[in-house]
Each structure stands twice: as structure tokens, then as C-alpha cells.
Design an enzyme around this catalytic site. Structure first.
Site, PDB file in Angstrom:
ATOM      1  N   LYS A  68     -27.317 -58.445 -11.752  1.00  0.00           N
ATOM      2  CA  LYS A  68     -28.578 -58.263 -11.051  1.00  0.00           C
ATOM      3  C   LYS A  68     -28.296 -57.759  -9.641  1.00  0.00           C
ATOM      4  O   LYS A  68     -27.179 -57.872  -9.158  1.00  0.00           O
ATOM      5  CB  LYS A  68     -29.367 -59.574 -10.994  1.00  0.00           C
ATOM      6  CG  LYS A  68     -29.921 -59.994 -12.355  1.00  0.00           C
ATOM      7  CD  LYS A  68     -30.697 -61.299 -12.287  1.00  0.00           C
ATOM      8  CE  LYS A  68     -31.771 -61.325 -11.232  1.00  0.00           C
ATOM      9  NZ  LYS A  68     -32.750 -60.212 -11.360  1.00  0.00           N
ATOM     10  N   GLY A  69     -29.334 -57.233  -9.014  1.00  0.00           N
ATOM     11  CA  GLY A  69     -29.193 -56.777  -7.646  1.00  0.00           C
ATOM     12  C   GLY A  69     -29.473 -55.310  -7.439  1.00  0.00           C
ATOM     13  O   GLY A  69     -29.323 -54.801  -6.328  1.00  0.00           O
ATOM     14  N   THR A 129     -37.673 -60.133  -8.682  1.00  0.00           N
ATOM     15  CA  THR A 129     -37.884 -58.891  -7.946  1.00  0.00           C
ATOM     16  C   THR A 129     -37.464 -57.714  -8.820  1.00  0.00           C
ATOM     17  O   THR A 129     -36.517 -57.812  -9.583  1.00  0.00           O
ATOM     18  CB  THR A 129     -37.063 -58.892  -6.645  1.00  0.00           C
ATOM     19  OG1 THR A 129     -37.572 -59.911  -5.775  1.00  0.00           O
ATOM     20  CG2 THR A 129     -37.136 -57.557  -5.921  1.00  0.00           C
ATOM     21  N   GLY A 130     -38.182 -56.597  -8.667  1.00  0.00           N
ATOM     22  CA  GLY A 130     -37.844 -55.391  -9.405  1.00  0.00           C
ATOM     23  C   GLY A 130     -39.003 -54.895 -10.231  1.00  0.00           C
ATOM     24  O   GLY A 130     -40.057 -55.528 -10.319  1.00  0.00           O
ATOM     25  N   ASP A 180     -30.442 -56.082 -14.660  1.00  0.00           N
ATOM     26  CA  ASP A 180     -29.926 -54.720 -14.771  1.00  0.00           C
ATOM     27  C   ASP A 180     -29.029 -54.576 -15.988  1.00  0.00           C
ATOM     28  O   ASP A 180     -28.936 -53.484 -16.563  1.00  0.00           O
ATOM     29  CB  ASP A 180     -29.163 -54.351 -13.503  1.00  0.00           C
ATOM     30  CG  ASP A 180     -30.069 -54.339 -12.279  1.00  0.00           C
ATOM     31  OD1 ASP A 180     -31.076 -53.618 -12.313  1.00  0.00           O
ATOM     32  OD2 ASP A 180     -29.785 -55.068 -11.306  1.00  0.00           O
ATOM     33  N   THR A 202     -39.439 -54.597 -13.513  1.00  0.00           N
ATOM     34  CA  THR A 202     -39.839 -55.436 -14.648  1.00  0.00           C
ATOM     35  C   THR A 202     -40.526 -56.703 -14.169  1.00  0.00           C
ATOM     36  O   THR A 202     -41.534 -57.133 -14.742  1.00  0.00           O
ATOM     37  CB  THR A 202     -38.612 -55.787 -15.506  1.00  0.00           C
ATOM     38  OG1 THR A 202     -37.902 -54.584 -15.840  1.00  0.00           O
ATOM     39  CG2 THR A 202     -39.043 -56.470 -16.792  1.00  0.00           C
ATOM     40  N   GLU A 205     -32.536 -64.203  -5.452  1.00  0.00           N
ATOM     41  CA  GLU A 205     -32.770 -64.412  -6.883  1.00  0.00           C
ATOM     42  C   GLU A 205     -31.828 -65.472  -7.443  1.00  0.00           C
ATOM     43  O   GLU A 205     -32.238 -66.321  -8.235  1.00  0.00           O
ATOM     44  CB  GLU A 205     -32.589 -63.091  -7.639  1.00  0.00           C
ATOM     45  CG  GLU A 205     -33.697 -62.086  -7.380  1.00  0.00           C
ATOM     46  CD  GLU A 205     -33.412 -60.725  -7.966  1.00  0.00           C
ATOM     47  OE1 GLU A 205     -34.375 -59.982  -8.223  1.00  0.00           O
ATOM     48  OE2 GLU A 205     -32.226 -60.379  -8.145  1.00  0.00           O
ATOM     49  N   LYS A 247     -31.013 -52.598 -21.729  1.00  0.00           N
ATOM     50  CA  LYS A 247     -30.188 -53.335 -20.765  1.00  0.00           C
ATOM     51  C   LYS A 247     -29.116 -54.196 -21.433  1.00  0.00           C
ATOM     52  O   LYS A 247     -28.272 -54.766 -20.741  1.00  0.00           O
ATOM     53  CB  LYS A 247     -31.091 -54.232 -19.899  1.00  0.00           C
ATOM     54  CG  LYS A 247     -32.200 -53.494 -19.161  1.00  0.00           C
ATOM     55  CD  LYS A 247     -31.657 -52.543 -18.132  1.00  0.00           C
ATOM     56  CE  LYS A 247     -32.753 -51.770 -17.416  1.00  0.00           C
ATOM     57  NZ  LYS A 247     -33.661 -52.631 -16.662  1.00  0.00           N
ATOM     58  N   ASP A 276     -37.465 -63.483 -14.229  1.00  0.00           N
ATOM     59  CA  ASP A 276     -36.913 -62.361 -13.471  1.00  0.00           C
ATOM     60  C   ASP A 276     -36.432 -61.290 -14.448  1.00  0.00           C
ATOM     61  O   ASP A 276     -36.291 -61.540 -15.647  1.00  0.00           O
ATOM     62  CB  ASP A 276     -35.746 -62.855 -12.602  1.00  0.00           C
ATOM     63  CG  ASP A 276     -35.475 -61.963 -11.405  1.00  0.00           C
ATOM     64  OD1 ASP A 276     -36.014 -60.841 -11.354  1.00  0.00           O
ATOM     65  OD2 ASP A 276     -34.721 -62.390 -10.515  1.00  0.00           O
TER      66      ASP A 276
END
Length: 260
Positions: A102-103, A33-34, A92, A36, A111, A129, A89
Site C-alpha cells: 500500500k502507499g 485512502t485512494g 495496490d 477504491t 493507513e 491487484k 481500505d
């Protein structure tokens, strides 16, 4: 189309393209998710159309599921898929040991479940990152709504005894209301600055009453694909200890990302 992409989007696209090259026919995949991960879903759908692959996809959020279905990917509930071959995935933050935060998109609970139920987790990202020490990005902690104020107080007390630079925990908001995850929970974002011992912190946070899961991914990521605006990608595989470099061409972005 590619000439109109921002440098960051070009880097994300390059990483996504290289990651989907790892996908083989018949695989069961976790879809992250996100922003990217959204590039990856589009690149994956294009690969399926071009090569006729038969894939089973398990999304980690409702928005990823919607995008995957819209693009023609076969999406099934996690319980119907069983063990997965690979999860792709974003992240961050990541460090040299491929520990992650992540999150940022609010989906780290699903995830983490999906990633740990996979043979491999491959992270796609851009070079910005990578950090020497995790913690500059706020660490998300998912908590149940009941008593979240008490959970926050306990977390802040816990942080005072941890090797971190900050101890503030803020409730994530969506406008004037608390942000609600797909599971109906709240998120506390921890402003830590630096995390000296991510493993210790992760274990301690998950002992706090009301905490469902935190956004530290320790010993979960197997490889990271780092994209650059010029199309260069670096694939670091921590399990094999190898580093590969390749250049991705942008000539087909108009077909893949015509809706962006």
C-alpha cells in the site's frame, strides 16, 4: 449511471458495496485512502442515509476526511476514537496470504496505524491487484526530509542483500517538487520487481535511520473483497478460511456517484 462506469470502476464499486454490508450500527471505522476507498466512502454514506446508522469514522488522510465530511459522515480524530472495530481500505497489490503493498496514494503511514488499531482490516480491490509475489508495484517507504539522500543510499545498500530483483529507490515527485505526505515527509518508491521475503524486508527497512514506515502490510489484513465488472464479488476471509461469492446490483449508482 452504472452503464457509463469503466469496467474497473464497476469492479471497485461492487467490492465497496459488499464491504459496507459488513458495517453495523455503532461501529467505529477506519476509512482508507485512494480511488477504491473513495467508492467505499460514498457507498458507506449512502448506507448511513438509508439505514440511519450511527458510526464514528477515522480517516487515514486529509482527502478522505474531506470527502467523508462532505457526504455527511461523522469524522473524529484518531485519538478521540480509541480502538476501532474495523478498517476498510484499498490496496495496490495483495498475495495469497493477504500480504499487501500500500502507499500508492501516499497515506500508508496513517493507513497502517489505523488498520493495526482495528479488530479487523477489510481490503477492497479488483482482481488485477492479485499477484503471486509482491513487488511489481513500487514499494513506498516514507522518510523524513532531513537526510533523505542518506536514507536512500542506505536503503539501496540494504536491498542488495535482500531477495529482490531490483534495488532502485526513487524520490516521489509532485511536479517539479518532492511529494509531501500529510505528515510532512517524503516518499521513496522502491522498484523491486519481486519480493522474496516481505516480512524480512519490512523489518529491515524500518531499521534504516530516517525511515518512518514502509508500505508492506504483513499479518494485518483479515479479509479481501474482490470486485468484478459484472457485479460479482468474492469475499475471502483468512481468519475463518471461508470464501463467499455474491452479485451486486448497480441500479442505485446514479444516486451514490452523481458527482463522479
Amino acid at each position: 449511471m452504472a452503464i457509463n462506469l469503466t469496467p474497473v470502476d464497476r469492479a471497485k464499486y461492487a467490492a465497496a458495496r459488499r464491504a459496507v454490508d459488513l458495517v453495523e450500527d455503532g461501529m467505529k471505522l477506519g476509512l482508507g485512502t485512494g480511488s477504491t476507498a473513495a467508492w467505499m466512502v460514498r457507498a458507506l454514506a449512502q448506507k448511513v442515509r438509508d439505514e440511519g446508522l450511527r458510526l464514528t469514522c477515522v480517516p487515514t488522510s486529509a482527502r478522505t476526511a474531506d470527502l467523508a465530511r462532505e457526504l455527511g459522515l461523522r469524522v473524529v480524530p484518531f485519538e478521540d476514537a480509541g480502538w476501532l472495530d474495523m478498517t476498510i481500505d484499498g490496496t495496490d497489490e495483495f498475495d495469497g496470504n493477504l500480504a499487501l503493498i500500500k502507499g500508492g496514494g501516499g497515506a500508508h503511514l496513517m493507513e497502517k496505524i489505523v488498520a493495526t488499531a482495528s479488530d479487523r482490516m477489510v481490503v477492497i480491490t479488483d482482481a488485477s491487484k492479485e499477484v503471486k509475489a509482491l513487488g511489481a508495484f513500487p514499494l513506498p517507504v516514507e522518510v523524513v526530509p532531513f537526510g533523505w539522500q542518506a536514507s536512500r543510499m542506505l536503503i539501496e545498500e540494504l536491498l542488495a542483500a535482500m531477495d529482490v530483483m531490483g534495488t532502485q529507490a526513487s524520490l516521489r515527485m509532485n511536479g517539479s517538487r518532492p511529494y509531501i505526505t500529510d505528515e510532512g515527509n517524503h516518499i521513496l518508491d522502491l522498484s523491486l520487481g519481486r519480493i522474496g521475503n516481505p516480512r524480512q524486508l519490512s523489518l529491515a527497512l524500518n531499521q534504516v535511520p530516517g525511515v518512518v514506515e514502509n508500505g508492506l502490510f504483513i499479518d494485518i489484513c483479515d479479509a479481501v473483497v474482490i470486485g468484478f465488472p459484472d457485479g460479482m464479488v468474492e469475499l475471502r476471509d483468512i481468519t475463518s478460511g471461508t470464501v463467499e461469492h455474491e452479485r451486486i446490483l448497480f441500479e442505485d449508482t446514479e444516486n451514490i456517484f452523481s458527482d463522479v
